[in-house]
Design an enzyme around this catalytic site. Structure first.
Site, PDB file in Angstrom:
ATOM      1  N   VAL A  97       0.816  -1.228   0.000  1.00  9.41           N
ATOM      2  CA  VAL A  97       0.000   0.000   0.000  1.00  9.41           C
ATOM      3  C   VAL A  97       0.850   1.279   0.000  1.00  9.41           C
ATOM      4  O   VAL A  97       0.319   2.373  -0.184  1.00  9.41           O
ATOM      5  CB  VAL A  97      -0.996   0.076   1.180  1.00  9.41           C
ATOM      6  CG1 VAL A  97      -2.078  -0.974   1.022  1.00  9.41           C
ATOM      7  CG2 VAL A  97      -0.293  -0.054   2.509  1.00  9.41           C
ATOM      8  N   GLY A  98       2.153   1.120   0.240  1.00 10.84           N
ATOM      9  CA  GLY A  98       3.017   2.299   0.219  1.00 10.84           C
ATOM     10  C   GLY A  98       3.643   2.646   1.561  1.00 10.84           C
ATOM     11  O   GLY A  98       4.107   3.772   1.757  1.00 10.84           O
ATOM     12  N   LYS A  99       3.717   1.675   2.471  1.00 10.00           N
ATOM     13  CA  LYS A  99       4.301   1.959   3.791  1.00 10.00           C
ATOM     14  C   LYS A  99       5.740   2.456   3.686  1.00 10.00           C
ATOM     15  O   LYS A  99       6.137   3.369   4.405  1.00 10.00           O
ATOM     16  CB  LYS A  99       4.301   0.699   4.678  1.00 10.00           C
ATOM     17  CG  LYS A  99       2.931   0.201   5.081  1.00 10.00           C
ATOM     18  CD  LYS A  99       3.041  -0.978   6.041  1.00 10.00           C
ATOM     19  CE  LYS A  99       3.821  -2.148   5.482  1.00 10.00           C
ATOM     20  NZ  LYS A  99       3.168  -2.790   4.326  1.00 10.00           N
ATOM     21  N   THR A 100       6.510   1.846   2.803  1.00  4.40           N
ATOM     22  CA  THR A 100       7.923   2.224   2.713  1.00  4.40           C
ATOM     23  C   THR A 100       8.080   3.631   2.139  1.00  4.40           C
ATOM     24  O   THR A 100       8.889   4.423   2.627  1.00  4.40           O
ATOM     25  CB  THR A 100       8.686   1.197   1.855  1.00  4.40           C
ATOM     26  OG1 THR A 100       8.564  -0.078   2.475  1.00  4.40           O
ATOM     27  CG2 THR A 100      10.155   1.564   1.734  1.00  4.40           C
ATOM     28  N   VAL A 101       7.284   3.948   1.130  1.00  2.64           N
ATOM     29  CA  VAL A 101       7.354   5.290   0.551  1.00  2.64           C
ATOM     30  C   VAL A 101       6.886   6.324   1.576  1.00  2.64           C
ATOM     31  O   VAL A 101       7.487   7.395   1.721  1.00  2.64           O
ATOM     32  CB  VAL A 101       6.508   5.379  -0.746  1.00  2.64           C
ATOM     33  CG1 VAL A 101       6.625   6.763  -1.369  1.00  2.64           C
ATOM     34  CG2 VAL A 101       6.954   4.330  -1.744  1.00  2.64           C
TER      35      VAL A 101
ATOM     36  N   LYS B  22      12.998  -1.625  10.457  1.00  2.00           N
ATOM     37  CA  LYS B  22      12.162  -2.623   9.781  1.00  2.00           C
ATOM     38  C   LYS B  22      12.410  -3.905  10.563  1.00  2.00           C
ATOM     39  O   LYS B  22      13.423  -4.592  10.349  1.00  2.00           O
ATOM     40  CB  LYS B  22      12.584  -2.777   8.306  1.00  2.00           C
ATOM     41  CG  LYS B  22      11.780  -3.805   7.528  1.00  2.00           C
ATOM     42  CD  LYS B  22      10.460  -3.257   7.015  1.00  2.00           C
ATOM     43  CE  LYS B  22       9.687  -4.338   6.240  1.00  2.00           C
ATOM     44  NZ  LYS B  22       8.401  -3.857   5.702  1.00  2.00           N
TER      45      LYS B  22
ATOM     46  N   GLY C 132       6.109  -1.819   9.765  1.00  2.00           N
ATOM     47  CA  GLY C 132       5.669  -3.198   9.903  1.00  2.00           C
ATOM     48  C   GLY C 132       5.797  -3.967   8.598  1.00  2.00           C
ATOM     49  O   GLY C 132       6.228  -3.444   7.574  1.00  2.00           O
ATOM     50  N   ALA C 133       5.431  -5.246   8.664  1.00  2.00           N
ATOM     51  CA  ALA C 133       5.374  -6.095   7.471  1.00  2.00           C
ATOM     52  C   ALA C 133       3.900  -6.292   7.147  1.00  2.00           C
ATOM     53  O   ALA C 133       3.119  -6.665   8.027  1.00  2.00           O
ATOM     54  CB  ALA C 133       6.036  -7.436   7.756  1.00  2.00           C
TER      55      ALA C 133
ATOM     56  N   SER D  40      -0.628   6.150  -2.297  1.00  2.04           N
ATOM     57  CA  SER D  40      -0.437   6.420  -3.717  1.00  2.04           C
ATOM     58  C   SER D  40      -1.705   7.051  -4.288  1.00  2.04           C
ATOM     59  O   SER D  40      -2.699   6.362  -4.525  1.00  2.04           O
ATOM     60  CB  SER D  40      -0.099   5.106  -4.433  1.00  2.04           C
ATOM     61  OG  SER D  40       0.201   5.351  -5.785  1.00  2.04           O
TER      62      SER D  40
HETATM   63  N1  LIG Z   1       3.391   7.398  -3.913  1.00  4.02           N
HETATM   64  C1  LIG Z   1       4.107   6.506  -4.601  1.00  4.02           C
HETATM   65  N2  LIG Z   1       4.905   6.915  -5.612  1.00  4.02           N
HETATM   66  C2  LIG Z   1       5.637   6.005  -6.320  1.00  4.02           C
HETATM   67  N3  LIG Z   1       5.626   4.696  -6.110  1.00  4.02           N
HETATM   68  C3  LIG Z   1       4.849   4.238  -5.131  1.00  4.02           C
HETATM   69  C4  LIG Z   1       4.053   5.110  -4.319  1.00  4.02           C
HETATM   70  N4  LIG Z   1       3.391   4.364  -3.416  1.00  4.02           N
HETATM   71  C5  LIG Z   1       3.750   3.101  -3.662  1.00  4.02           C
HETATM   72  N5  LIG Z   1       4.632   3.014  -4.675  1.00  4.02           N
HETATM   73  C6  LIG Z   1       5.255   1.803  -5.221  1.00  4.02           C
HETATM   74  O1  LIG Z   1       4.384   0.711  -4.982  1.00  4.02           O
HETATM   75  C7  LIG Z   1       5.113  -0.405  -4.501  1.00  4.02           C
HETATM   76  C8  LIG Z   1       4.634  -0.760  -3.098  1.00  4.02           C
HETATM   77  O2  LIG Z   1       4.916   0.338  -2.224  1.00  4.02           O
HETATM   78  P1  LIG Z   1       5.709   0.105  -0.884  1.00  4.02           P
HETATM   79  O3  LIG Z   1       6.901  -0.762  -1.109  1.00  4.02           O
HETATM   80  O4  LIG Z   1       5.933   1.426  -0.233  1.00  4.02           O
HETATM   81  O5  LIG Z   1       4.579  -0.721  -0.070  1.00  4.02           O
HETATM   82  P2  LIG Z   1       4.696  -1.367   1.359  1.00  4.02           P
HETATM   83  O6  LIG Z   1       3.374  -1.150   1.996  1.00  4.02           O
HETATM   84  O7  LIG Z   1       5.881  -0.834   2.038  1.00  4.02           O
HETATM   85  O8  LIG Z   1       4.888  -2.914   1.040  1.00  4.02           O
HETATM   86  P3  LIG Z   1       5.525  -4.073   1.984  1.00  4.02           P
HETATM   87  O9  LIG Z   1       4.373  -4.701   2.673  1.00  4.02           O
HETATM   88  O10 LIG Z   1       6.178  -4.967   0.999  1.00  4.02           O
HETATM   89  O11 LIG Z   1       6.511  -3.426   2.916  1.00  4.02           O
HETATM   90  C9  LIG Z   1       6.587  -0.006  -4.561  1.00  4.02           C
HETATM   91  O12 LIG Z   1       7.127  -0.437  -5.778  1.00  4.02           O
HETATM   92  C10 LIG Z   1       6.535   1.496  -4.491  1.00  4.02           C
HETATM   93  O13 LIG Z   1       7.656   2.103  -5.081  1.00  4.02           O
HETATM   94 MG   LIG Z   2       7.545  -1.791   2.739  1.00  4.95          MG
END
Ligand SMILES: Nc1ncnc2c1ncn2[C@@H]1O[C@H](COP(=O)(O)OP(=O)(O)OP(=O)(O)O)[C@@H](O)[C@H]1O
Ligand SMILES: [Mg+2]
Length: 235
Positions: free
Chosen positions: A13-17, A34, A107-108, A168
């Site tokens: 969902v974009g947690k890392t971003v 992490k 989190g994961a 996103s």
């Molecule tokens: N606002 C954004 N702009 C560009 N790319 C994004 C955006 N949000 C999400 N993404 C892309 O979508 C994918 C998933 O996002 P992200 O890795 O942040 O999710 P996550 O919730 O951290 O996932 P995980 O559970 O694997 O940790 C990645 O490839 C990330 O680069």
């Molecule tokens: Mg992540």
């Protein structure tokens, strides 16, 4: 608040971003934790490397790595490596908190993903530390249910919501996305705390655009998604 849990309605969902955006808007010394990185082979870049790339934060702590692309409990079991213990993770975060202005803990997957056979989750870590959580949510169809479930599980555990952030936000939002803004705010009972533009991750002006996408509580200037988009579908 000096520790923030970054959770979400699910994986991808974009947690890392969002973690990178929070880090780049923060003032002072920031550490990112992490606890368990899954789905990445040893030596390969994981979520912390992405936070470093986007926000320049070098103070990252990955406490365990389990290569299978699975939830940590199962990935740990399959790897033959020991699972993380809640009290160890809490102790690490507390000691980092002492030396930093902000500690972000990603989190994961979602809130109730299990880390070990005793079943502890990132929600238990939030409770153990007594810290709030940022909830990263999707923009489109399906997000209202996932968000409501996550917030209800937090309320039950008395975990404070630090903010709801859309991970996103599309450049060309449709009916569901636009209507969801108001409905997410109704579910949460508070305004959105941010919405990252969908193309944020690769851009060179990441810090500047992150600030525009996060609320003042996180050091940004966000006050809502582009009025034009939401207006199109008002009613
Ligand atoms: N606002 C954004 N702009 C560009 N790319 C994004 C955006 N949000 C999400 N993404 C892309 O979508 C994918 C998933 O996002 P992200 O890795 O942040 O999710 P996550 O919730 O951290 O996932 P995980 O559970 O694997 O940790 C990645 O490839 C990330 O680069
Ligand atoms: Mg992540």
């Amino acid at each position: 608040v000096s520790v923030l849990i970054v959770t979400g309605t699910g994986t991808g969902v974009g947690k890392t971003v969002v973690t990178a955006a929070l880090a780049s808007c923060a003032v002072g010394r920031v550490a990112v934790v992490k606890p368990a990185q899954t789905g990445v082979a040893d030596g390969e870049p994981g979520d912390l490397a992405e936070v470093t790339r986007l926000a320049g934060v070098r103070d990252g702590y990955e406490l365990a790595r389990y290569p299978d692309p699975l939830a940590p409990e199962r990935a740990a079991a399959r790897s033959g490596r020991p699972p993380l213990r809640l009290d160890d993770v809490a102790a690490r975060v507390r000691s980092l908190d002492a030396g930093h202005d902000l500690v972000l803990v990603e989190g994961a997957g979602g809130l109730l993903v299990r880390y070990a056979p005793d079943g502890w989750t990132i929600a238990d870590l939030a409770v153990e530390l007594g810290v709030p959580a940022v909830v990263v949510v999707a923009a489109g169809l399906g997000t209202l249910n996932h968000t409501a479930l996550t917030l209800e599980a937090m309320q039950r555990r008395q975990i404070r919501l630090a903010g709801l952030v859309i991970g996103s936000w599309p450049s060309d939002p449709g009916l569901a996305e636009c209507c969801n803004v108001a409905d997410l705010e109704a579910i949460a009972g508070v305004p959105l705390a941010g919405a990252l533009p969908e193309n944020l991750a690769g851009t060179s002006d990441f810090a500047e655009r992150a600030r525009a996408a996060l609320a003042p509580a996180f050091g940004g200037t966000f006050t809502g998604v582009a009025a034009g988009a939401a207006q199109t579908y008002r009613r």
